[in-house]
Design a protein around this motif. Structure first.
Motif, mmCIF file in Angstrom:
data_model
loop_
_atom_site.group_PDB
_atom_site.id
_atom_site.type_symbol
_atom_site.label_atom_id
_atom_site.label_comp_id
_atom_site.label_asym_id
_atom_site.label_seq_id
_atom_site.Cartn_x
_atom_site.Cartn_y
_atom_site.Cartn_z
ATOM 1 N N ILE A 1 -26.988 3.245 11.752
ATOM 2 C CA ILE A 1 -26.216 1.824 11.850
ATOM 3 C C ILE A 1 -25.649 2.115 13.133
ATOM 4 O O ILE A 1 -24.765 2.623 13.378
ATOM 5 N N VAL A 2 -26.222 1.099 14.234
ATOM 6 C CA VAL A 2 -25.427 1.223 15.561
ATOM 7 C C VAL A 2 -24.915 -0.217 15.728
ATOM 8 O O VAL A 2 -25.427 -1.315 15.651
ATOM 9 N N VAL A 3 -23.508 -0.334 15.870
ATOM 10 C CA VAL A 3 -22.733 -1.313 15.926
ATOM 11 C C VAL A 3 -22.599 -1.534 17.498
ATOM 12 O O VAL A 3 -21.903 -0.825 18.111
ATOM 13 N N ASP A 4 -22.902 -2.522 17.977
ATOM 14 C CA ASP A 4 -22.746 -3.056 19.524
ATOM 15 C C ASP A 4 -21.822 -4.099 19.811
ATOM 16 O O ASP A 4 -21.706 -5.119 19.431
ATOM 17 N N ASP A 5 -20.419 -3.432 20.107
ATOM 18 C CA ASP A 5 -19.405 -4.295 20.431
ATOM 19 C C ASP A 5 -19.013 -4.393 21.688
ATOM 20 O O ASP A 5 -18.145 -4.085 22.513
ATOM 21 N N GLY A 6 -19.820 -5.461 22.467
ATOM 22 C CA GLY A 6 -19.869 -5.897 23.495
ATOM 23 C C GLY A 6 -20.345 -4.822 24.730
ATOM 24 O O GLY A 6 -19.411 -4.724 25.847
ATOM 25 N N SER A 7 -21.382 -3.764 24.428
ATOM 26 C CA SER A 7 -21.520 -2.828 25.433
ATOM 27 C C SER A 7 -22.220 -3.375 26.659
ATOM 28 O O SER A 7 -22.783 -4.380 26.835
ATOM 29 N N ALA A 8 -22.231 -2.832 27.687
ATOM 30 C CA ALA A 8 -22.881 -3.273 29.103
ATOM 31 C C ALA A 8 -23.911 -2.651 29.223
ATOM 32 O O ALA A 8 -24.643 -2.821 30.113
ATOM 33 N N ASP A 9 -24.548 -1.618 28.360
ATOM 34 C CA ASP A 9 -25.825 -0.896 28.395
ATOM 35 C C ASP A 9 -26.883 -1.634 27.677
ATOM 36 O O ASP A 9 -26.596 -2.521 26.871
ATOM 37 N N ASP A 10 -28.234 -1.036 27.634
ATOM 38 C CA ASP A 10 -29.395 -1.403 26.927
ATOM 39 C C ASP A 10 -29.370 -0.801 25.500
ATOM 40 O O ASP A 10 -30.024 -0.125 25.166
ATOM 41 N N VAL A 11 -28.352 -1.116 24.594
ATOM 42 C CA VAL A 11 -28.232 -0.564 23.286
ATOM 43 C C VAL A 11 -29.704 -0.946 22.532
ATOM 44 O O VAL A 11 -30.235 -0.299 21.954
ATOM 45 N N ALA A 12 -30.253 -2.300 22.804
ATOM 46 C CA ALA A 12 -31.238 -2.885 22.041
ATOM 47 C C ALA A 12 -32.347 -1.917 22.320
ATOM 48 O O ALA A 12 -33.215 -1.590 21.660
ATOM 49 N N GLY A 13 -32.356 -1.655 23.632
ATOM 50 C CA GLY A 13 -33.632 -0.837 24.329
ATOM 51 C C GLY A 13 -33.614 0.656 23.595
ATOM 52 O O GLY A 13 -34.592 1.059 23.275
ATOM 53 N N VAL A 14 -32.475 1.107 23.373
ATOM 54 C CA VAL A 14 -32.131 2.545 23.040
ATOM 55 C C VAL A 14 -32.598 2.473 21.584
ATOM 56 O O VAL A 14 -33.552 3.346 21.014
ATOM 57 N N VAL A 15 -32.323 1.651 20.684
ATOM 58 C CA VAL A 15 -32.499 1.365 19.149
ATOM 59 C C VAL A 15 -33.903 1.189 19.047
ATOM 60 O O VAL A 15 -34.617 1.729 18.254
ATOM 61 N N ALA A 16 -34.515 0.520 19.968
ATOM 62 C CA ALA A 16 -35.864 0.284 19.736
ATOM 63 C C ALA A 16 -36.991 1.396 20.061
ATOM 64 O O ALA A 16 -37.497 1.800 19.494
ATOM 65 N N SER A 17 -36.404 2.302 21.038
ATOM 66 C CA SER A 17 -37.178 3.644 21.102
ATOM 67 C C SER A 17 -37.036 4.645 20.060
ATOM 68 O O SER A 17 -37.851 5.343 19.733
ATOM 69 N N TRP A 18 -35.937 4.471 19.379
ATOM 70 C CA TRP A 18 -35.522 5.262 17.980
ATOM 71 C C TRP A 18 -36.536 4.687 16.988
ATOM 72 O O TRP A 18 -37.041 5.387 16.282
ATOM 73 N N THR A 19 -36.603 3.605 16.810
ATOM 74 C CA THR A 19 -37.276 2.998 15.607
ATOM 75 C C THR A 19 -38.838 3.362 16.024
ATOM 76 O O THR A 19 -39.462 3.177 15.061
ATOM 77 N N GLY A 20 -39.189 3.237 17.341
ATOM 78 C CA GLY A 20 -40.430 3.103 17.685
ATOM 79 C C GLY A 20 -41.160 4.829 17.231
ATOM 80 O O GLY A 20 -42.209 5.169 17.266
#
Length: 215
Positions: free
Chosen positions: A1-20
């Motif tokens: 579980i990754v909780v994004d609390d207003g981050s400034a970087d590409d959290v969604a992109g990182v998570v997508a690479s992991w799920t891939g």
């Protein structure tokens, strides 16, 4: 579980690479940026989403230089909360060399462990609190019994110290360490010691009681 609390970087992109790569990762967007982030809120949100009996929590700038997951399965006991035995904050230079070198993030633990060997182990500090979230495992129901993290601790830092005291005093739980298990903490700019109490209060960086607890 990754909780994004207003981050400034590409959290969604990182998570997508992991799920891939076939990993079971869920991204929870807590809120957009613009306010001081609240680690306590983020951790509580992640706990509510947890599906299993034991939750393992860590910060995004922690590198597991050993097999932390296997150690949690092996070492965690009911009535306790456990964390790593070795927690090593890296210097800015070491972080650049091992994590952000031109060739990319190191894909083996060896460079991180080498960089950690000359660094102080924060777990062996006088109160043993630093490093709690290097890798911290606890039964979800125990965390819920104390109401989770105190969300009055704004921004970051010290919500883990308060939780440790509450678990020990209110529930009588003890902290155990996973022997031989180490993580490294990548360097970041702001340290808690950079600001005095008046500055913290003026900036709204952390709750007054957090400073009192630190002192």
């Amino acid at each position: 579980i990754v909780v994004d609390d207003g981050s400034a970087d590409d959290v969604a992109g990182v998570v997508a690479s992991w799920t891939g790569r076939g990993l079971d990762v869920r991204l929870h967007h807590l809120r957009d940026g613009g306010e001081p982030r609240n680690n306590a809120c983020a951790r509580n949100a992640g706990t509510r989403l947890a599906r299993h009996e034991v939750v393992l929590q860590t910060d995004p700038d922690i590198v597991f230089a050993t097999d932390v997951l296997a150690a949690v399965r092996r070492e965690h006991l009911p009535g306790t909360f456990c964390s790593v035995e070795g927690y090593f904050p890296l210097t800015a230079e070491a972080t650049r060399q091992v994590a952000f070198a031109p060739e990319g993030v190191a894909d083996t633990p060896a460079p991180f462990l080498d960089a950690a060997r000359q660094r102080p182990n924060q777990v062996t500090s006088p109160d043993g609190v630093p490093g709690l979230h290097g890798a911290f495992a606890i039964r979800r129901e125990d965390l819920e019994r104390v109401g989770g993290y105190d969300e009055s601790f704004r921004h970051w830092g010290l919500e883990d110290r308060e939780l440790l005291v509450t678990l020990a005093h209110d529930l009588g739980m003890t902290r155990t360490y996973m022997p031989g298990v180490a993580v490294v903490h990548l360097w970041h700019v702001q340290a808690r010691g950079d600001l005095g109490r008046a500055s913290c209060a003026a900036a709204g960086v952390m709750a007054y009681r957090a400073w009192e607890l630190q002192m």
